[in-house]
Design a protein around this motif. Sequence first.
Motif, PDB file in Angstrom:
ATOM      1  N   UNK A  82       0.825  -1.205   0.000  1.00  0.00           N
ATOM      2  CA  UNK A  82       0.000   0.000   0.000  1.00  0.00           C
ATOM      3  C   UNK A  82       0.863   1.260   0.000  1.00  0.00           C
ATOM      4  N   UNK A  83       1.889   1.237   0.805  1.00  0.00           N
ATOM      5  CA  UNK A  83       2.784   2.403   0.875  1.00  0.00           C
ATOM      6  C   UNK A  83       3.557   2.572  -0.433  1.00  0.00           C
ATOM      7  N   UNK A  84       3.975   1.458  -1.028  1.00  0.00           N
ATOM      8  CA  UNK A  84       4.808   1.534  -2.238  1.00  0.00           C
ATOM      9  C   UNK A  84       4.001   1.951  -3.455  1.00  0.00           C
ATOM     10  N   UNK A  85       2.808   1.405  -3.633  1.00  0.00           N
ATOM     11  CA  UNK A  85       2.037   1.653  -4.855  1.00  0.00           C
ATOM     12  C   UNK A  85       0.891   2.634  -4.657  1.00  0.00           C
ATOM     13  N   UNK A  86       0.519   2.911  -3.412  1.00  0.00           N
ATOM     14  CA  UNK A  86      -0.611   3.803  -3.164  1.00  0.00           C
ATOM     15  C   UNK A  86      -1.959   3.154  -3.379  1.00  0.00           C
ATOM     16  N   UNK A  87      -2.017   1.826  -3.509  1.00  0.00           N
ATOM     17  CA  UNK A  87      -3.305   1.148  -3.694  1.00  0.00           C
ATOM     18  C   UNK A  87      -4.147   1.192  -2.409  1.00  0.00           C
ATOM     19  N   UNK A  88      -5.422   0.878  -2.567  1.00  0.00           N
ATOM     20  CA  UNK A  88      -6.311   0.759  -1.415  1.00  0.00           C
ATOM     21  C   UNK A  88      -5.862  -0.432  -0.554  1.00  0.00           C
ATOM     22  N   UNK A  89      -5.938  -0.368   0.769  1.00  0.00           N
ATOM     23  CA  UNK A  89      -5.480  -1.479   1.613  1.00  0.00           C
ATOM     24  C   UNK A  89      -6.141  -2.817   1.281  1.00  0.00           C
ATOM     25  N   UNK A  90      -7.434  -2.818   0.988  1.00  0.00           N
ATOM     26  CA  UNK A  90      -8.094  -4.079   0.645  1.00  0.00           C
ATOM     27  C   UNK A  90      -7.542  -4.659  -0.661  1.00  0.00           C
ATOM     28  N   UNK A  91      -7.308  -3.772  -1.668  1.00  0.00           N
ATOM     29  CA  UNK A  91      -6.758  -4.249  -2.940  1.00  0.00           C
ATOM     30  C   UNK A  91      -5.323  -4.727  -2.760  1.00  0.00           C
ATOM     31  N   UNK A  92      -4.564  -4.033  -1.916  1.00  0.00           N
ATOM     32  CA  UNK A  92      -3.185  -4.451  -1.646  1.00  0.00           C
ATOM     33  C   UNK A  92      -3.159  -5.802  -0.945  1.00  0.00           C
ATOM     34  N   UNK A 129       7.169  -8.378 -13.887  1.00  0.00           N
ATOM     35  CA  UNK A 129       8.382  -8.234 -14.704  1.00  0.00           C
ATOM     36  C   UNK A 129       8.635  -6.772 -15.046  1.00  0.00           C
ATOM     37  N   UNK A 130       7.626  -6.031 -15.410  1.00  0.00           N
ATOM     38  CA  UNK A 130       7.798  -4.660 -15.871  1.00  0.00           C
ATOM     39  C   UNK A 130       7.450  -3.635 -14.799  1.00  0.00           C
ATOM     40  N   UNK A 131       7.454  -4.061 -13.532  1.00  0.00           N
ATOM     41  CA  UNK A 131       7.117  -3.153 -12.451  1.00  0.00           C
ATOM     42  C   UNK A 131       8.383  -2.756 -11.694  1.00  0.00           C
TER      43      UNK A 131
END
Length: 618
Positions: free
Chosen positions: A302-312, A328-330
Amino acid sequence: MVVCGDDGLAHRLAAELRGVYGEQVTLVVPADRRRVRQPVVGRARAVSAAFLDRMVNAARGNGEGSGAERVVEAVEPTEAVLAEAGVDRATALALVYDDDETNIRAALTARRLNPHLRLVLRLYNRRLGQHIEELLDQAAALATGASPDTSSDASTVVLSDADTAAPALAATALAGTSKVVQTEGLMLRAVERRPPRPGQVADPGLATLALLSATSNDPAGADGSESDGEHGPRLLPDAAAVREATGRGTIVLEQVSYAGAPSVPASGLTGVPPLGSLFSRRLRWSLAGVAGCVLALAIALTVLTGDHPLHATYVTLLDLFAINEPALNQSTGRQILQLLAGLLGLLLLPVLLAAALEAFGAFRSASGLRKPPRGLGGHVVLLGLGKIGARVLIRLRELNIPVVCVEADPEARGLAVARRLRVPVVLGDVTQEGVLEAAKVHRAHALLALTSVDTTNLEAALYARSVRADLRVVLRLYDDDFATAVYRTLRAAHPHALTRSRSVTHLAAPAFAGAMFGRQILGAIPVERRVLLFAALEVAGHPQLEGRTVGEAFRAGSWRVLALDTRAGTEDAPGAGLVWELPEGYVLGPGDRVILAATRRGFAELLGRRSRDAAQRP
């Protein structure tokens, strides 16, 4: 009276009806008595055999027309057998076969032959017994044209010898345990009290029911019997006898009330162990660690990508189970988190496998028989898990008493009860070396030998005495003379040990006999080797009670009025309709219903059976 049975209870009941109540009895038993009767020894066997032989000779010598004393030999109580026994002309029929189905089938047949017949059934299944009792009473009411709500001469009483004897057997093994009689919502509790110390005033309770024998509190003393005279137990003593009796224990009535069904501890009844016992502490910590790692990875994502906690959290779980697309491309951080989640998934596999195996083992242990724990002590060793043993086991667990059972038959009906209550069981022949040691008898508080064979019970008691000389032992012995010989021998060999004997048929026969005269008998409690009955009677029609005061109606050694029941025909709350501290001057009227304690012969005299029989003789 007609008695049908295939074991010792039938013979004891027939002797009770003849000797105590003076009734004419027809006994229906199998022809091969040695094969169907359980082994007994001593005087009881001789008396029963002599009684049966006398009835056989009377029947064969006098012919069918005598009808005074006779026996019908039959394997099963078919319609023809019941008709030959005279059920269509009988007042009451007792069906005391050891098999419930046999008793039910015969009861249905007998009710059709004689709708006015009073039926007494011996059934082990209590719930089925309630339904059968209602069914037979309804059939009698329809056949006779009476209303099912009104009382009539035709009635059905379902009793269980196991339920009658279990409280007494459990109380005998535990010093200070109350003797409880509980039938149809009425509970009577009697407590055994030690002799008062010098200068101490004994509490009489609500009523003094019995004076125990002079040696009842002495480990070396013998259990009282019918022929002990002044040194034996005295049932229903008067006030003068209680004052004069010094150094003797008493049985006093503490409570008479209406109560619900007996409660059973909720723990251990489901057969499913609690959730905490499914997994070990180490495994629970491992699962908690895995859950913590998953949570930490989800937060990092969540901290690295900024996604929602549930999605993370969802993405982390996909990586954990290796079902997500490769990153691979991330970014490098996302790739590292995916690798850590995959590694955590590999570590999770053995943890899940261990959890499955431990849960399966826990369920298997719960559905199987437990073994006695290593540090167990102060428990009761129960030998025999038949009908009697199973009921005693339930009673002991209701009192939260630790129990270890010993049973030789792997198909015994009580094993299911022990498994359900999660009680440790040792499978093996109690007469074999090492079986009692496995039950931790050397650290036990008491031994209950309740098998159906007297010699097995005696052998187990003697072996337990050799392991621990001061062990409290309760034997299930049929014959009084044999029990007396056992007492004397054990008293000489182990003067500081407590040994007592109880007979199931001796406890059950008075209740069955009383039930054959109606619904008066509420229960029975043992007083050493004698029996005290509790009954509910209508005062009308009993000259010993009607028109007399409570003090005048009391006859020492025979009967005593305990309470006045005013609940008849009302819907009062439990306990609201009993007046159990009646003044001595209260006059008993014909409309009163009383609860009384009586000896076997006293109850027979109250019913007027002995006097009527004597009046009919020339």
